[in-house]
Write a protein that holds these residues in place. Structure first.
Motif, PDB file in Angstrom:
ATOM      1  N   PRO A 192       0.839  -1.420   0.170  1.00 48.90           N
ATOM      2  CA  PRO A 192      -0.038   0.024   0.002  1.00 48.90           C
ATOM      3  C   PRO A 192       0.805   1.208   0.194  1.00 48.90           C
ATOM      4  O   PRO A 192       0.190   2.148  -0.467  1.00 48.90           O
ATOM      5  N   GLN A 193       1.933   1.296   0.288  1.00 45.83           N
ATOM      6  CA  GLN A 193       3.062   2.375   0.274  1.00 45.83           C
ATOM      7  C   GLN A 193       3.890   2.605  -0.804  1.00 45.83           C
ATOM      8  O   GLN A 193       4.279   3.803  -1.129  1.00 45.83           O
ATOM      9  N   SER A 194       3.282   1.642  -1.730  1.00 48.09           N
ATOM     10  CA  SER A 194       4.059   1.834  -3.152  1.00 48.09           C
ATOM     11  C   SER A 194       3.353   3.085  -4.151  1.00 48.09           C
ATOM     12  O   SER A 194       2.268   3.448  -3.426  1.00 48.09           O
ATOM     13  N   SER A 195       3.550   2.884  -5.293  1.00 49.41           N
ATOM     14  CA  SER A 195       2.871   3.803  -6.206  1.00 49.41           C
ATOM     15  C   SER A 195       1.463   3.492  -6.399  1.00 49.41           C
ATOM     16  O   SER A 195       0.773   2.305  -6.201  1.00 49.41           O
ATOM     17  N   VAL A 196       0.879   4.576  -6.644  1.00 53.57           N
ATOM     18  CA  VAL A 196      -0.628   4.701  -6.877  1.00 53.57           C
ATOM     19  C   VAL A 196      -0.951   5.032  -8.213  1.00 53.57           C
ATOM     20  O   VAL A 196      -0.338   6.020  -8.698  1.00 53.57           O
ATOM     21  N   LEU A 197      -1.974   4.155  -8.961  1.00 53.21           N
ATOM     22  CA  LEU A 197      -2.316   4.673 -10.231  1.00 53.21           C
ATOM     23  C   LEU A 197      -3.447   5.796 -10.154  1.00 53.21           C
ATOM     24  O   LEU A 197      -4.561   5.211  -9.361  1.00 53.21           O
ATOM     25  N   ILE A 198      -3.649   6.533 -10.881  1.00 50.13           N
ATOM     26  CA  ILE A 198      -4.952   7.453 -10.864  1.00 50.13           C
ATOM     27  C   ILE A 198      -5.420   7.179 -12.228  1.00 50.13           C
ATOM     28  O   ILE A 198      -5.032   7.511 -13.279  1.00 50.13           O
ATOM     29  N   PHE A 199      -6.884   7.031 -12.100  1.00 51.85           N
ATOM     30  CA  PHE A 199      -7.545   6.956 -13.417  1.00 51.85           C
ATOM     31  C   PHE A 199      -8.712   7.709 -13.580  1.00 51.85           C
ATOM     32  O   PHE A 199      -9.357   8.055 -12.331  1.00 51.85           O
ATOM     33  N   SER A 200      -9.402   8.184 -14.429  1.00 50.62           N
ATOM     34  CA  SER A 200     -10.646   8.961 -14.447  1.00 50.62           C
ATOM     35  C   SER A 200     -11.599   7.979 -14.208  1.00 50.62           C
ATOM     36  O   SER A 200     -11.560   6.599 -14.324  1.00 50.62           O
ATOM     37  N   VAL A 201     -12.709   8.672 -13.975  1.00 47.31           N
ATOM     38  CA  VAL A 201     -13.758   7.532 -13.664  1.00 47.31           C
ATOM     39  C   VAL A 201     -14.355   7.025 -14.684  1.00 47.31           C
ATOM     40  O   VAL A 201     -14.792   5.761 -14.836  1.00 47.31           O
ATOM     41  N   SER A 202     -14.189   7.575 -16.101  1.00 45.87           N
ATOM     42  CA  SER A 202     -14.740   6.712 -17.348  1.00 45.87           C
ATOM     43  C   SER A 202     -13.768   5.578 -17.627  1.00 45.87           C
ATOM     44  O   SER A 202     -14.031   4.503 -17.982  1.00 45.87           O
ATOM     45  N   GLU A 203     -12.382   6.003 -17.073  1.00 48.24           N
ATOM     46  CA  GLU A 203     -11.433   4.750 -17.558  1.00 48.24           C
ATOM     47  C   GLU A 203     -11.519   3.483 -16.540  1.00 48.24           C
ATOM     48  O   GLU A 203     -11.527   2.546 -16.996  1.00 48.24           O
ATOM     49  N   TRP A 204     -11.914   4.076 -15.378  1.00 48.56           N
ATOM     50  CA  TRP A 204     -12.184   2.965 -14.237  1.00 48.56           C
ATOM     51  C   TRP A 204     -13.392   2.356 -14.503  1.00 48.56           C
ATOM     52  O   TRP A 204     -13.380   0.949 -14.633  1.00 48.56           O
ATOM     53  N   SER A 205     -14.580   2.610 -14.852  1.00 51.57           N
ATOM     54  CA  SER A 205     -15.751   2.255 -15.330  1.00 51.57           C
ATOM     55  C   SER A 205     -15.558   1.064 -16.327  1.00 51.57           C
ATOM     56  O   SER A 205     -16.170   0.317 -16.345  1.00 51.57           O
ATOM     57  N   SER A 206     -14.858   1.696 -17.314  1.00 49.69           N
ATOM     58  CA  SER A 206     -14.502   0.749 -18.553  1.00 49.69           C
ATOM     59  C   SER A 206     -13.840  -0.622 -17.993  1.00 49.69           C
ATOM     60  O   SER A 206     -13.937  -1.572 -18.880  1.00 49.69           O
ATOM     61  N   PHE A 207     -12.829  -0.239 -17.489  1.00 54.57           N
ATOM     62  CA  PHE A 207     -12.093  -1.309 -16.745  1.00 54.57           C
ATOM     63  C   PHE A 207     -12.989  -2.423 -15.945  1.00 54.57           C
ATOM     64  O   PHE A 207     -12.842  -3.727 -16.177  1.00 54.57           O
ATOM     65  N   VAL A 208     -13.739  -1.856 -15.222  1.00 55.72           N
ATOM     66  CA  VAL A 208     -14.581  -2.652 -14.458  1.00 55.72           C
ATOM     67  C   VAL A 208     -15.483  -3.451 -15.179  1.00 55.72           C
ATOM     68  O   VAL A 208     -15.569  -4.680 -15.005  1.00 55.72           O
ATOM     69  N   SER A 209     -16.070  -2.745 -16.222  1.00 53.48           N
ATOM     70  CA  SER A 209     -16.813  -3.610 -17.171  1.00 53.48           C
ATOM     71  C   SER A 209     -16.201  -4.440 -17.771  1.00 53.48           C
ATOM     72  O   SER A 209     -16.749  -5.695 -18.206  1.00 53.48           O
ATOM     73  N   ALA A 210     -15.148  -4.416 -18.266  1.00 57.01           N
ATOM     74  CA  ALA A 210     -14.259  -5.605 -19.232  1.00 57.01           C
ATOM     75  C   ALA A 210     -13.943  -6.536 -18.045  1.00 57.01           C
ATOM     76  O   ALA A 210     -14.140  -7.864 -18.482  1.00 57.01           O
ATOM     77  N   VAL A 211     -13.590  -6.092 -16.834  1.00 60.28           N
ATOM     78  CA  VAL A 211     -13.480  -7.529 -15.723  1.00 60.28           C
ATOM     79  C   VAL A 211     -14.710  -8.302 -15.879  1.00 60.28           C
ATOM     80  O   VAL A 211     -14.805  -9.378 -15.811  1.00 60.28           O
ATOM     81  N   LYS A 212     -15.701  -7.790 -15.528  1.00 58.32           N
ATOM     82  CA  LYS A 212     -17.258  -8.342 -15.343  1.00 58.32           C
ATOM     83  C   LYS A 212     -17.497  -9.131 -16.451  1.00 58.32           C
ATOM     84  O   LYS A 212     -18.048 -10.136 -16.294  1.00 58.32           O
ATOM     85  N   ARG A 213     -17.205  -8.651 -17.787  1.00 54.28           N
ATOM     86  CA  ARG A 213     -17.302  -9.546 -19.045  1.00 54.28           C
ATOM     87  C   ARG A 213     -16.570 -10.685 -19.352  1.00 54.28           C
ATOM     88  O   ARG A 213     -16.409 -11.436 -20.178  1.00 54.28           O
TER      89      ARG A 213
END
Length: 72
Positions: free
Chosen positions: A46-67
């Motif tokens: 948890p102390q390492s790098s954090v990736l920052i996504f836009s809400v749109s990018e994150w929503s697209s990723f989550v949808s792809a995972v669910k598919r």
């Protein structure tokens, strides 16, 4: 001025896809959705790098995972 959110304010949620076996664990924070960003990190480091996504990018990723687009 930086657009990077103050991650000290983040409430982290472990992905339900991470499982409980200590494997591939991802955490994300909904804290900054109102500002248009979703921080994502490795829960094992948890102390390492954090990736920052836009809400749109994150929503697209989550949808792809669910598919099942990233199934092994």
């Amino acid at each position: 001025m930086s657009n990077k959110p103050d991650l000290n304010q983040a409430d982290w949620v472990k992905s339900s896809y991470s499982g409980g076996n200590g494997g591939q664990c991802v955490e994300y924070s909904k804290t900054f959705v109102h500002s248009g960003t979703v921080p994502v990190r490795d829960s094992k480091h948890p102390q390492s790098s954090v990736l920052i996504f836009s809400v749109s990018e994150w929503s697209s990723f989550v949808s792809a995972v669910k598919r099942g687009e990233f199934s092994t």
